[in-house]
Design a protein around this motif. Structure first.
Motif, PDB file in Angstrom:
ATOM      1  N   LYS A 174       0.829  -1.209   0.000  1.00 62.02           N
ATOM      2  CA  LYS A 174       0.000   0.000   0.000  1.00 62.02           C
ATOM      3  C   LYS A 174       0.859   1.253   0.000  1.00 62.02           C
ATOM      4  O   LYS A 174       0.525   2.247  -0.663  1.00 62.02           O
ATOM      5  N   ILE A 175       1.967   1.224   0.740  1.00 62.99           N
ATOM      6  CA  ILE A 175       2.882   2.368   0.758  1.00 62.99           C
ATOM      7  C   ILE A 175       3.537   2.529  -0.612  1.00 62.99           C
ATOM      8  O   ILE A 175       3.674   3.643  -1.128  1.00 62.99           O
ATOM      9  N   LEU A 176       3.925   1.418  -1.213  1.00 61.03           N
ATOM     10  CA  LEU A 176       4.528   1.472  -2.549  1.00 61.03           C
ATOM     11  C   LEU A 176       3.562   2.101  -3.548  1.00 61.03           C
ATOM     12  O   LEU A 176       3.937   2.996  -4.312  1.00 61.03           O
ATOM     13  N   VAL A 177       2.322   1.649  -3.535  1.00 55.72           N
ATOM     14  CA  VAL A 177       1.320   2.191  -4.460  1.00 55.72           C
ATOM     15  C   VAL A 177       1.071   3.672  -4.187  1.00 55.72           C
ATOM     16  O   VAL A 177       0.922   4.479  -5.109  1.00 55.72           O
ATOM     17  N   ALA A 178       1.075   4.051  -2.906  1.00 56.54           N
ATOM     18  CA  ALA A 178       0.884   5.467  -2.563  1.00 56.54           C
ATOM     19  C   ALA A 178       2.003   6.318  -3.144  1.00 56.54           C
ATOM     20  O   ALA A 178       1.769   7.441  -3.632  1.00 56.54           O
TER      21      ALA A 178
END
Length: 225
Positions: free
Chosen positions: A109-113
């Motif tokens: 989720k952090i990567l996608v953000a």
């Protein structure tokens, strides 16, 4: 709106699937490569890749080599993934033009953000959003910089750094403030990260690089003489 295409490069199929599934949920198109050599082939065949997620440790050609090959022809944003947390690796990545650096294990989720933040900044400005500082002109919509009417090739992060400086002319900026603002998240690495980018940016700006003044013990200030 046209779906943006992301190239995911990792020799672990499970890792590629994990990243791909999260990106597809966010309406991105995803293409994959399982080693560095294949990544180069896919990148230059596809032509319309908006961002690259690139693992460091891979067979045939590692992530550093892939980054060098891509940077010779393109300023496409690159997020580097690594199992290492070695500061030297991180500084090398930034020196090669890597835009973000994420250590494994990481939150998808952090990567996608971060993917969304980069792509939002590269395409989310109004067409008439022009910044000027002396003979430097920044077209935020086209992601272009000119000096005395001549185009200057900057990486994504160099462009963001210059834009931040110009938008904050005459203000003393600490390294921590620059990192948190330009990188768009709390960054816990060494302050040399920002120094590496400033050095490269100054070099590309030529004599206009003197506009970026060092404030010893604190950070930098951008001022047009």
């Amino acid at each position: 709106m046209e779906r943006l295409k992301i190239l995911v490069v990792d020799d672990e199929s499970r890792m590629r699937k994990l990243v791909r599934d999260f990106l597809v949920k966010k309406e991105f198109d995803v293409v994959e490569a399982e080693d560095g050599a294949q990544a180069i082939d896919v990148f230059f065949e596809q032509k319309d890749i908006a961002l690259v997620i690139l693992d460091v440790m891979m067979p045939k050609m590692d992530g550093w080599q892939v980054c060098r090959e891509i940077r010779a022809y393109s300023t496409v944003p690159i997020i580097m993934l690594t199992a290492k947390s070695d500061e030297r690796d991180e500084l090398l990545g930034f020196d090669l033009g890597v835009d973000e650096y994420i250590s494994k294990p990481f939150s998808p989720k952090i990567l996608v953000a971060r993917v969304e933040a980069i792509l939002r900044r590269t395409s989310g400005f109004s067409a008439d959003d022009i910044l000027r500082a002396g003979s430097i002109e920044i077209n935020k919509a086209a992601h272009e910089v000119t000096i005395d009417g001549k185009s200057v090739e900057l990486s994504f992060k160099e462009f963001e750094l210059l834009t931040y400086f110009v938008e904050n002319q005459g203000i003393a900026l600490s390294r921590e403030k620059i990192l948190n603002s330009v990188w768009n998240y709390d960054y816990f690495g060494d302050a040399r990260t920002i120094d590496t980018h400033v050095k490269k940016l100054r070099s590309k700006l030529g004599d206009k690089g003197d506009y970026i003044r060092t404030i010893w013990g604190m950070g930098y200030k951008f001022e047009v003489e």
